[in-house]
Design a protein around this motif. Structure first.
Motif, PDB file in Angstrom:
ATOM      1  N   ASP A   7      -4.510   5.490   9.233  1.00 35.91           N
ATOM      2  CA  ASP A   7      -4.061   6.369   8.201  1.00 35.91           C
ATOM      3  C   ASP A   7      -3.358   7.707   8.641  1.00 35.91           C
ATOM      4  O   ASP A   7      -3.973   8.565   9.244  1.00 35.91           O
ATOM      5  CB  ASP A   7      -5.184   6.701   7.167  1.00 35.91           C
ATOM      6  N   PHE A   8      -2.181   7.810   8.094  1.00 41.50           N
ATOM      7  CA  PHE A   8      -1.236   9.183   8.568  1.00 41.50           C
ATOM      8  C   PHE A   8      -1.411  10.094   7.620  1.00 41.50           C
ATOM      9  O   PHE A   8      -0.704  11.280   7.883  1.00 41.50           O
ATOM     10  CB  PHE A   8       0.250   8.689   8.886  1.00 41.50           C
ATOM     11  N   GLY A   9      -1.995   9.855   6.495  1.00 38.89           N
ATOM     12  CA  GLY A   9      -2.072  11.006   5.591  1.00 38.89           C
ATOM     13  C   GLY A   9      -1.177  10.777   4.399  1.00 38.89           C
ATOM     14  O   GLY A   9      -0.129  10.184   4.859  1.00 38.89           O
ATOM     15  N   VAL A  51       0.149   4.332   5.409  1.00 42.54           N
ATOM     16  CA  VAL A  51      -0.970   3.593   6.057  1.00 42.54           C
ATOM     17  C   VAL A  51      -0.294   2.434   6.796  1.00 42.54           C
ATOM     18  O   VAL A  51       0.681   1.924   6.454  1.00 42.54           O
ATOM     19  CB  VAL A  51      -1.917   2.984   5.031  1.00 42.54           C
ATOM     20  N   TYR A  52      -0.843   2.310   8.174  1.00 47.64           N
ATOM     21  CA  TYR A  52      -0.384   1.259   8.848  1.00 47.64           C
ATOM     22  C   TYR A  52      -1.464   0.150   9.267  1.00 47.64           C
ATOM     23  O   TYR A  52      -2.550   0.567   9.668  1.00 47.64           O
ATOM     24  CB  TYR A  52       0.314   1.761  10.355  1.00 47.64           C
ATOM     25  N   ASP A  53      -1.157  -1.083   8.888  1.00 46.02           N
ATOM     26  CA  ASP A  53      -2.131  -2.175   8.999  1.00 46.02           C
ATOM     27  C   ASP A  53      -2.251  -2.529  10.438  1.00 46.02           C
ATOM     28  O   ASP A  53      -1.127  -3.378  10.702  1.00 46.02           O
ATOM     29  CB  ASP A  53      -2.142  -3.178   7.919  1.00 46.02           C
ATOM     30  N   THR A  54      -3.099  -2.782  11.348  1.00 44.29           N
ATOM     31  CA  THR A  54      -3.135  -3.366  12.590  1.00 44.29           C
ATOM     32  C   THR A  54      -3.077  -4.730  12.736  1.00 44.29           C
ATOM     33  O   THR A  54      -2.789  -5.388  13.743  1.00 44.29           O
ATOM     34  CB  THR A  54      -3.893  -2.517  13.608  1.00 44.29           C
ATOM     35  N   PHE A  98       0.687  -5.668  10.838  1.00 41.37           N
ATOM     36  CA  PHE A  98       1.463  -4.871  11.604  1.00 41.37           C
ATOM     37  C   PHE A  98       2.617  -4.478  10.413  1.00 41.37           C
ATOM     38  O   PHE A  98       3.739  -4.679  10.430  1.00 41.37           O
ATOM     39  CB  PHE A  98       2.498  -5.787  12.393  1.00 41.37           C
ATOM     40  N   THR A  99       2.195  -4.050   9.398  1.00 43.41           N
ATOM     41  CA  THR A  99       2.841  -3.539   8.285  1.00 43.41           C
ATOM     42  C   THR A  99       2.546  -1.949   7.798  1.00 43.41           C
ATOM     43  O   THR A  99       1.326  -1.669   8.013  1.00 43.41           O
ATOM     44  CB  THR A  99       2.660  -4.293   6.813  1.00 43.41           C
ATOM     45  N   LEU A 100       3.561  -1.193   7.297  1.00 41.96           N
ATOM     46  CA  LEU A 100       3.497   0.110   6.741  1.00 41.96           C
ATOM     47  C   LEU A 100       3.484  -0.100   5.290  1.00 41.96           C
ATOM     48  O   LEU A 100       4.410  -0.716   4.793  1.00 41.96           O
ATOM     49  CB  LEU A 100       4.586   0.976   7.197  1.00 41.96           C
ATOM     50  N   GLY A 117       0.386   2.031  -1.111  1.00 41.94           N
ATOM     51  CA  GLY A 117      -0.099   0.504  -1.591  1.00 41.94           C
ATOM     52  C   GLY A 117       1.515   0.028  -1.582  1.00 41.94           C
ATOM     53  O   GLY A 117       1.279  -1.317  -1.792  1.00 41.94           O
ATOM     54  N   GLU A 118       2.479   0.465  -1.479  1.00 45.59           N
ATOM     55  CA  GLU A 118       3.770  -0.186  -1.746  1.00 45.59           C
ATOM     56  C   GLU A 118       4.304  -0.454  -0.186  1.00 45.59           C
ATOM     57  O   GLU A 118       4.359   0.665   0.539  1.00 45.59           O
ATOM     58  CB  GLU A 118       4.725   0.717  -2.233  1.00 45.59           C
ATOM     59  N   SER A 119       4.710  -1.735  -0.088  1.00 40.41           N
ATOM     60  CA  SER A 119       5.303  -1.928   1.556  1.00 40.41           C
ATOM     61  C   SER A 119       6.534  -1.455   1.900  1.00 40.41           C
ATOM     62  O   SER A 119       7.552  -1.125   0.721  1.00 40.41           O
ATOM     63  CB  SER A 119       5.373  -3.394   1.636  1.00 40.41           C
ATOM     64  N   ILE A 120       6.755  -0.748   3.129  1.00 44.15           N
ATOM     65  CA  ILE A 120       7.947  -0.129   3.302  1.00 44.15           C
ATOM     66  C   ILE A 120       8.757  -1.168   4.097  1.00 44.15           C
ATOM     67  O   ILE A 120       8.246  -1.724   5.152  1.00 44.15           O
ATOM     68  CB  ILE A 120       7.571   1.053   4.253  1.00 44.15           C
TER      69      ILE A 120
END
Length: 217
Positions: A128-130, A134-137, A140-142, A146-149
């Motif tokens: 969690d970058f604040g 958020v990055y899911d390890t 491998f998604t940012l 809640g919306e995917s980048i």
């Protein structure tokens, strides 16, 4: 992320390669230990998947040599060996995990995720970058709120390199080695990084003029 796969059984090597590529990995497959060893000094890899009984240098000897040379990249052995002495030999060689053949590819996926999180993210499932970033390890998604980048393949690789070197300045030469494995015009690399920065809602990637870039947490 890049994976080196050492497996002399052709169909298994193809199956694993296709499976990992669907997961988003870049895979270089080898059937010969000596060729795999040579490749390691030409290309940066984030994970080694090593069969033990292969032509040339066997998997145990290959990893043992790499560890003596200071190479700490996580490694998982893929082998049909079942003796406890073989298991002990594998861990003494420096592996972080050991999977016996035959195995389900889903099991391999779980072991890979565990190895990468343990080595690169200290076991974190989510970083969690604040600010909702958020990055899911595991995937491998940012995401942001809640919306995917949406990131290109190269942008994902750049972010992975920065994340692996969190709070450290990453030089252009490091990006060249770890992503492309060869010389790339620094101007092109800067363009790719700037495109990535524009997609992020937070200014977490900083430019250190004359030195490189840093991802701060």
């Amino acid at each position: 992320m890049k994976v080196l796969l050492l497996e002399d059984e052709y169909m298994l090597r193809v199956s694993i390669t296709e499976f990992l590529e669907e997961m988003g990995f870049e895979v270089d497959g080898f059937a010969n230990g000596e060729k795999a060893y040579d490749a390691i000094y030409e290309t940066h890899y984030d994970l080694y998947l090593l069969d033990v009984n292969v032509p040339g240098i066997d998997g145990f000897s290959l990893l043992r040599t790499l560890r003596k040379e200071g190479n700490k990249t996580p490694a998982i052995f893929l082998t049909s060996m079942v003796n406890v002495s073989d298991l002990q030999e594998g861990y003494k060689s420096g592996c972080c995990d050991y999977i016996r053949k035959p195995f389900d590819l889903t099991e391999l996926q779980l072991r890979i995720m565990h190895a990468l999180k343990s080595f690169y993210h200290q076991g974190e499932n989510v970083i969690d970058f604040g600010g909702g970033l958020v990055y899911d390890t595991e995937s491998f998604t940012l995401t942001h709120n809640g919306e995917s980048i949406a990131l290109s393949k190269t942008e994902k690789e750049i972010f992975s390199v920065l994340l692996k070197h969190t709070n450290q300045v990453v030089s252009v030469e490091t990006f060249q080695d770890e992503i492309w494995g060869e010389y790339v015009d620094p101007a092109n690399i800067r363009v790719q990084i700037n495109n990535l920065r524009k997609k992020l809602p937070l200014d977490i990637i900083q430019n250190r003029r004359g030195l490189g870039y840093i991802l701060e947490r």
